[in-house]
Design an enzyme around this catalytic site. Structure first.
Site, short mmCIF file in Angstrom:
data_model
loop_
_atom_site.label_atom_id
_atom_site.label_comp_id
_atom_site.label_asym_id
_atom_site.label_seq_id
_atom_site.Cartn_x
_atom_site.Cartn_y
_atom_site.Cartn_z
N LEU A 43 46.83 -14.42 14.36
CA LEU A 43 45.51 -14.08 13.82
C LEU A 43 44.43 -14.25 14.89
O LEU A 43 43.53 -13.42 15.03
CB LEU A 43 45.20 -14.96 12.61
CG LEU A 43 46.03 -14.65 11.35
CD1 LEU A 43 46.00 -15.82 10.39
CD2 LEU A 43 45.53 -13.38 10.68
N ARG A 99 44.45 -19.62 5.11
CA ARG A 99 43.33 -18.89 4.51
C ARG A 99 42.50 -18.28 5.64
O ARG A 99 42.09 -19.00 6.57
CB ARG A 99 42.48 -19.84 3.67
CG ARG A 99 41.45 -19.14 2.85
CD ARG A 99 40.91 -20.08 1.79
NE ARG A 99 41.88 -20.37 0.75
CZ ARG A 99 41.84 -21.45 -0.03
NH1 ARG A 99 40.88 -22.35 0.12
NH2 ARG A 99 42.75 -21.64 -0.97
N HIS A 142 46.26 -11.59 -1.16
CA HIS A 142 47.34 -12.55 -0.91
C HIS A 142 48.57 -11.86 -0.34
O HIS A 142 48.99 -10.82 -0.86
CB HIS A 142 47.77 -13.24 -2.21
CG HIS A 142 46.74 -14.16 -2.77
ND1 HIS A 142 47.02 -15.05 -3.79
CD2 HIS A 142 45.44 -14.36 -2.48
CE1 HIS A 142 45.93 -15.74 -4.08
NE2 HIS A 142 44.95 -15.33 -3.31
N GLU A 161 52.24 -18.31 3.04
CA GLU A 161 51.30 -17.59 2.16
C GLU A 161 49.98 -17.41 2.91
O GLU A 161 49.44 -18.38 3.45
CB GLU A 161 51.04 -18.35 0.86
CG GLU A 161 50.18 -17.51 -0.08
CD GLU A 161 49.48 -18.30 -1.18
OE1 GLU A 161 49.71 -18.00 -2.35
OE2 GLU A 161 48.70 -19.22 -0.85
N THR A 174 36.11 -21.48 -3.73
CA THR A 174 36.13 -22.91 -3.40
C THR A 174 35.36 -23.70 -4.46
O THR A 174 35.84 -24.74 -4.94
CB THR A 174 35.52 -23.13 -2.00
OG1 THR A 174 36.24 -22.33 -1.07
CG2 THR A 174 35.61 -24.58 -1.57
P1 0O2 Z 1 46.26 -24.50 -4.00
O1 0O2 Z 1 45.84 -25.89 -4.25
O2 0O2 Z 1 45.16 -23.64 -3.44
O3 0O2 Z 1 47.54 -24.38 -3.22
P2 0O2 Z 1 51.92 -19.54 -7.78
O4 0O2 Z 1 51.29 -19.85 -6.43
O5 0O2 Z 1 53.16 -18.69 -7.67
O6 0O2 Z 1 52.07 -20.77 -8.60
P3 0O2 Z 1 50.49 -17.36 -8.71
O7 0O2 Z 1 49.36 -17.31 -9.69
O8 0O2 Z 1 51.61 -16.43 -8.92
O9 0O2 Z 1 50.90 -18.84 -8.65
O10 0O2 Z 1 50.04 -17.13 -7.23
P4 0O2 Z 1 48.73 -16.45 -6.76
O11 0O2 Z 1 48.14 -15.66 -7.85
O12 0O2 Z 1 49.12 -15.73 -5.52
O13 0O2 Z 1 47.76 -17.68 -6.50
C1 0O2 Z 1 48.10 -18.71 -5.67
C2 0O2 Z 1 46.90 -19.36 -5.01
O14 0O2 Z 1 45.74 -18.51 -5.06
C3 0O2 Z 1 46.47 -20.63 -5.68
O15 0O2 Z 1 47.25 -21.64 -5.13
C4 0O2 Z 1 44.99 -20.73 -5.27
O16 0O2 Z 1 44.85 -21.18 -3.93
C5 0O2 Z 1 44.58 -19.28 -5.32
N1 0O2 Z 1 44.08 -18.90 -6.66
C6 0O2 Z 1 44.72 -18.14 -7.55
N2 0O2 Z 1 43.98 -17.96 -8.65
C7 0O2 Z 1 42.82 -18.63 -8.45
C8 0O2 Z 1 41.64 -18.81 -9.25
O17 0O2 Z 1 41.52 -18.32 -10.35
N3 0O2 Z 1 40.65 -19.58 -8.70
C9 0O2 Z 1 40.76 -20.13 -7.46
N4 0O2 Z 1 39.73 -20.85 -7.01
N5 0O2 Z 1 41.87 -19.99 -6.70
C10 0O2 Z 1 42.88 -19.25 -7.18
P5 0O2 Z 1 47.58 -22.95 -5.95
O18 0O2 Z 1 48.93 -23.42 -5.53
O19 0O2 Z 1 47.40 -22.74 -7.41
O20 0O2 Z 1 46.51 -23.96 -5.46
#
Ligand code: 0O2
Length: 225
Positions: A43, A99, A142, A161, A174
């Site tokens: 990156l 990120r 993502h 990721e 955030t």
């Molecule tokens: P952290 O603490 O940031 O690591 P999964 O990751 O498979 O459980 P999902 O929903 O399939 O869940 O994955 P997705 O949609 O790719 O989202 C994963 C990450 O995106 C989250 O990681 C958050 O960092 C971010 N994210 C997703 N939805 C939201 C939201 O509504 N609000 C905010 N602020 N961030 C979001 P983690 O592991 O949940 O948290």
């Protein structure tokens, strides 16, 4: 290799086994840290090259993190899986997280495309929450990618990721994360109103991102930016 061990880690009845397993966990986390370093360098190279050609940086900043052991444990539990090295590697895709915060919306797609086109990177999954925002207003691009990392014991494909978003999207996500996400506060009085207000803030950020992109497009007709 550490990732072939399928025995649960939390068995403390045998202290020596527990100590060995802790070492295996640390080894695995070291591998994820190295994968992050590889992707971060890619990156930074792209950003550097772009800045020489266009006199501006598409990437404002990069943040990286390794998922905390308790979050790894909780996520595996949610999936109904044991806390084993094998399950961490096969069931979780976000142990290593990067990120990338960009200036403009089109920078996000430029960076994502340039990364995806590199021949040592395999894109396993894309979720475009910019074109399809989450119902709460969350926006971000993502990608789950796999990248080979060269260790002394051999080449290992590692999953990372990547979340790519604008400064505006990052600001909103955030704060929303701090205020609401994952805290199970859906039960509180006035939750619906708070959700509505957060959504209004998300819309304000969308408008601002679009406006800044329009300004950039106008200037871009006269200068390479
Ligand atoms: P952290 O603490 O940031 O690591 P999964 O990751 O498979 O459980 P999902 O929903 O399939 O869940 O994955 P997705 O949609 O790719 O989202 C994963 C990450 O995106 C989250 O990681 C958050 O960092 C971010 N994210 C997703 N939805 C939201 C939201 O509504 N609000 C905010 N602020 N961030 C979001 P983690 O592991 O949940 O948290």
């Amino acid at each position: 290799m550490a990732t072939k061990d399928t025995k649960p880690w939390l068995d403390t009845s045998d202290p020596q086994k527990f100590i060995n397993n802790t070492a295996k966990f640390n080894d695995l986390m070291m591998m994820y840290r190295c994968a992050i370093r590889e992707v971060r360098t890619k990156l930074e190279v792209l950003d550097d090259e772009f800045s020489v050609e266009n006199q501006r940086n598409p990437i404002s900043f990069i943040k990286t993190r390794i998922k905390k052991p308790e979050s790894i444990y909780r996520k595996l539990q949610k999936l109904g899986c044991e806390f084993t090295p094998d399950n961490i590697v096969t069931q979780l895709h976000d142990v290593a997280g990067i990120r990338v915060v960009c200036a403009f919306v089109d920078d996000i797609y430029t960076i994502a495309d340039l990364l995806a086109s590199q021949d040592d990177i395999t894109v396993l999954q894309v979720k475009d929450y910019i074109k399809n925002p989450k119902p709460n207003g969350y926006r971000s691009y993502h990608m789950i990618i796999e990248i080979p990392v060269f260790f002394s014991r051999g080449k290992t494909p590692m999953k990372v990721e990547i979340q790519i978003r604008t400064n505006g999207m990052d600001f909103w996500a955030t704060l929303e994360h701090q205020l609401r996400y994952k805290k199970g506060i859906e039960q509180m009085d006035g939750y619906e109103e708070v959700s509505k207000e957060l959504m209004e803030c998300a819309v304000a950020v969308i408008n601002m991102d679009n406006e800044m992109q329009n300004i950039k497009n106008k200037i871009g007709k006269f200068h390479d930016i």
